[in-house]
Structure formats: structure tokens, C-alpha cells
Design an enzyme around this catalytic site. Structure first.
Site, PDB file in Angstrom:
ATOM      1  N   ARG A  53      -2.491  -8.180  -1.574  1.00  0.00           N
ATOM      2  CA  ARG A  53      -3.831  -8.897  -1.937  1.00  0.00           C
ATOM      3  C   ARG A  53      -4.324  -8.470  -3.204  1.00  0.00           C
ATOM      4  O   ARG A  53      -4.761  -9.245  -4.128  1.00  0.00           O
ATOM      5  CB  ARG A  53      -4.824  -8.686  -1.011  1.00  0.00           C
ATOM      6  CG  ARG A  53      -4.698  -9.437   0.372  1.00  0.00           C
ATOM      7  CD  ARG A  53      -6.214  -9.508   1.261  1.00  0.00           C
ATOM      8  NE  ARG A  53      -6.294  -8.222   1.556  1.00  0.00           N
ATOM      9  CZ  ARG A  53      -7.413  -7.620   2.023  1.00  0.00           C
ATOM     10  NH1 ARG A  53      -8.339  -8.491   2.597  1.00  0.00           N
ATOM     11  NH2 ARG A  53      -7.462  -6.250   2.730  1.00  0.00           N
ATOM     12  N   ARG A  58       1.558  -3.524  12.780  1.00  0.00           N
ATOM     13  CA  ARG A  58       1.088  -3.826  14.116  1.00  0.00           C
ATOM     14  C   ARG A  58       1.682  -5.053  14.737  1.00  0.00           C
ATOM     15  O   ARG A  58       1.868  -6.092  14.080  1.00  0.00           O
ATOM     16  CB  ARG A  58      -0.314  -3.662  13.861  1.00  0.00           C
ATOM     17  CG  ARG A  58      -1.022  -2.498  13.685  1.00  0.00           C
ATOM     18  CD  ARG A  58      -1.025  -1.450  14.704  1.00  0.00           C
ATOM     19  NE  ARG A  58      -1.552  -0.182  14.107  1.00  0.00           N
ATOM     20  CZ  ARG A  58      -0.698   0.809  13.874  1.00  0.00           C
ATOM     21  NH1 ARG A  58       0.467   0.781  13.522  1.00  0.00           N
ATOM     22  NH2 ARG A  58      -1.261   2.008  13.698  1.00  0.00           N
ATOM     23  N   HIS A 102       7.774   1.776  19.469  1.00  0.00           N
ATOM     24  CA  HIS A 102       6.606   2.345  18.516  1.00  0.00           C
ATOM     25  C   HIS A 102       6.810   3.850  18.116  1.00  0.00           C
ATOM     26  O   HIS A 102       5.874   4.577  18.597  1.00  0.00           O
ATOM     27  CB  HIS A 102       5.233   2.148  19.171  1.00  0.00           C
ATOM     28  CG  HIS A 102       4.024   1.996  18.205  1.00  0.00           C
ATOM     29  ND1 HIS A 102       2.962   1.435  18.469  1.00  0.00           N
ATOM     30  CD2 HIS A 102       4.014   2.524  16.911  1.00  0.00           C
ATOM     31  CE1 HIS A 102       1.869   1.318  17.271  1.00  0.00           C
ATOM     32  NE2 HIS A 102       3.080   2.274  16.532  1.00  0.00           N
ATOM     33  N   GLU A 143       1.252  -2.837  24.449  1.00  0.00           N
ATOM     34  CA  GLU A 143       2.261  -1.734  24.396  1.00  0.00           C
ATOM     35  C   GLU A 143       1.826  -0.657  25.640  1.00  0.00           C
ATOM     36  O   GLU A 143       0.479  -0.628  25.887  1.00  0.00           O
ATOM     37  CB  GLU A 143       2.315  -1.036  23.405  1.00  0.00           C
ATOM     38  CG  GLU A 143       2.675  -1.683  22.084  1.00  0.00           C
ATOM     39  CD  GLU A 143       2.540  -0.938  20.741  1.00  0.00           C
ATOM     40  OE1 GLU A 143       2.294   0.427  20.807  1.00  0.00           O
ATOM     41  OE2 GLU A 143       2.926  -1.372  19.597  1.00  0.00           O
ATOM     42  N   GLY A 161       0.928  -1.273   0.031  1.00  0.00           N
ATOM     43  CA  GLY A 161      -0.027   0.023  -0.124  1.00  0.00           C
ATOM     44  C   GLY A 161       0.808   1.168  -0.135  1.00  0.00           C
ATOM     45  O   GLY A 161       1.974   1.377  -0.382  1.00  0.00           O
TER      46      GLY A 161
END
Length: 322
Positions: free
Chosen positions: A175, A235, A283, A264, A153
Site C-alpha cells: 500500500r 494469516r 503454522h 487452526e 513490510g
């Protein structure tokens, strides 16, 4: 006067990064820097607030929590989606959820910082110099190696382009990716299995959904090269942490770099902290000044619009399948 809670402001910079003064005559604002794990603690803390500003997915808002916050009427989250907020439950309870734009390049930049740091054993070498030592590892170059991008993406596309600039062969698994689209980008569209078998660097850029949870598990690590590295800035649940720890301990792969985790902040006693061949960052993907300015500017706009009775940038609940 409405009450606003800004959550998980780890660096204590939220108020300096947005035009919150615009709301001073209409709202009372309170900032919370420390993360709250317990639902009971969140209920006790947020019971008197009408508006919550959620900093990405740092604090989940499941149905059970939302039901216990009857005064809450607006959640202003950073990002156009937030998988940790039960938007369906919020909608049923009369709580609006609105989002913001975010910049993509900070996560792309961090991805490459992690790839380069692993490839050149940068952390170990920097620490060696600080301790009075000198070089002691033998890094690997990227030119001529194979980069596997899972999810092509907006973020994956940008990561792939940088891989090409480094002189890498780039494989992509996505996909909706067709051979013609891949050819136009200068990458090869392959299956996940082929990508894992051939890649020297595997980097994850898929959204978190039912299809992507545990996308990387024990079987996938067995298919990777023993010399390969894994990078996850997507993620945490995309990677099965137990399987990754096993793969690292048994040297099924050379190393991993993680910016995201199942829980987290990462618990102090988490076994990942004991793995010598993993690079852990807290993160940081979107955590740059430029992104915070966009997020908090638009959060103030979203709250103002809601106060004026004309909410904007609403995040709708997903359509229910028949």
C-alpha cells in the site's frame, strides 16, 4: 496467589523456554497443551484464572468469551498485536492486554523452505526414498524466475532480498510502497494484478485486517500463471480457502504451500488435506527456540510488572472512527 494459564503449548516447552521460576512465590502456573475449540470449554477451564498467556492467535478471545471470564484481569500475548483478541472489549471489561517482541527471521526462513520444497517437489521425493524408490519428479529452478511479494513490510522486505540473492526478478505490491523506495530495494513496485500475471512465485506477507481478508480469491487465481505457486505464511483468511481449493483442483495454479488456515488446528476432514498439489505445514512460522525464548522471557516480565502495579508493553484498543 494469582493463577496463570498458559494456553496452546503444543510442544510442551513453554516452562523450559522462559524464567517462570521468578513467579513461583506469587503465582500458580498451569500449562494447557491441547487446544480448546469450544467457548464453553474455555469458560469452564479458565474461570478460576487471573492471567492468561496466549500463544499467538491460537485461541481467540472475542467479547462473548471475555464477558464470561469475570476473574480474568490480564492477557499476556506473544507478539505486539493479536487479531484474535478483542482488545476493545477487554479494555471495557477492565482486562489489560500486553504483548512481546517477536523475531521476524523465522517466518522468512520458513517461507523460503516452503518455496524451495514446492519448486523441487522435495516432500514427494523424500517420501519416495523412504518407500524404497528413487527420483520421479522434475523440479523447477528459481534463478531467472519472477517472485511476487505481496506486502513489503519487515517480513516481505527480507523475503524479497533473498529472492534477489537467488537471481530472481522481484515484484512487490504494498500500500505505501513508492517507485523510489522499490528502486532502492532493487524491486519493482507494481499493481496486484500485474504482480499476479507476471509472477512464478507469489508469497503473502500482509497483516490481517478488513482490507486483506480474501485478498486472494477466485479472480486473483484466474490471473496467475498455471505454472505459478502460492505461498501463505501470513494469516489464513488472507486467502479464500474455497477459491484456492478450486484453483488447485482445476490446475489454475501449479501448487500452493500454506502455513496458516482459517481454522487452526486444521480440521482432520478439511478438503485441503485431500489436494495433492498443496504443501501443508502446521503454522510453524515463528515456532523456533529463539523466538520462544524472547516471547516467554518478556511474558514473565509483563506479568511481573502487572503484579507490581506498573504494567508494560500494553496493547491499546484501536481508535474508534468518528
Amino acid at each position: 496467589m494469582k493463577k496463570i494459564a498458559i494456553l496452546d503449548d503444543y510442544q510442551g516447552v513453554a516452562l523450559s523456554q522462559g524464567p517462570w521460576r521468578r513467579l513461583e512465590s506469587r503465582c500458580e502456573i498451569q500449562v494447557f497443551r491441547e487446544h480448546m475449540d469450544s467457548e464453553d470449554e474455555l469458560v469452564a477451564t479458565l474461570a478460576e484464572f487471573d492471567i492468561v498467556v496466549a500463544n499467538r492467535e491460537r485461541t481467540p478471545f472475542p467479547r462473548t468469551l471475555l464477558q464470561r471470564l469475570p476473574r480474568l484481569r490480564l492477557i499476556a500475548t506473544s507478539g505486539k498485536r493479536n487479531a484474535s483478541i478483542d482488545v476493545t472489549a477487554a479494555q471495557e471489561l477492565g482486562i489489560l492486554v500486553c504483548g512481546t517482541e517477536t523475531l521476524s527471521y523465522p517466518t522468512v526462513e520458513l517461507t523460503w523452505a516452503l518455496i524451495l520444497a514446492l519448486s523441487r517437489d522435495l516432500v514427494a521425493e523424500v517420501n519416495s526414498v523412504r518407500r524404497g524408490g528413487w527420483q520421479h519428479t522434475l523440479g523447477t529452478g528459481l534463478h531467472g524466475k519472477v517472485l511476487g511479494v505481496i506486502g513489503l513490510g519487515r517480513l516481505g522486505n527480507a523475503v524479497a532480498k533473498i529472492g534477489l540473492a537467488f537471481g530472481m526478478e522481484v515484484l512487490a505490491c504494498s500500500r505505501s510502497l513508492t517507485d523510489s523506495q522499490a528502486q532502492a530495494l532493487g524491486v519493482q513496485a507494481v499493481s496486484l494484478d500485474e504482480l499476479l500475471v507476471r509472477s512464478d512465485v507469489v508469497t503473502l506477507h500482509v497483516p490481517l485486517n478488513k482490507q486483506s481478508v480474501n485478498l486472494m480469491g477466485a479472480d486473483q487465481f484466474k490471473r496467475m500463471k498455471p505454472s505459478a505457486i502460492l505461498v501463505n505464511t501470513a494469516r489464513g483468511p488472507v486467502v479464500n480457502e474455497a477459491a484456492l481449493i478450486d484453483a488447485l483442483k482445476n490446475q489454475l495454479i501449479r501448487a500452493a504451500a500454506l502455513d496458516v488456515y482459517n481454522v487452526e488446528p486444521l480440521p482432520v476432514n478439511h478438503p485441503l488435506r485431500e489436494c495433492p498439489n498443496v504443501l501443508l505445514s502446521p503454522h510453524l512460522g515463528y515456532v523456533v527456540q529463539e523466538n520462544y525464548q524472547v516471547v516467554f522471557e518478556q511474558s514473565v516480565e509483563n506479568i511481573t510488572a502487572w503484579l507490581d502495579g506498573c504494567p508494560i508493553r500494553l496493547i491499546e484498543a484501536p481508535a474508534q472512527s468518528a
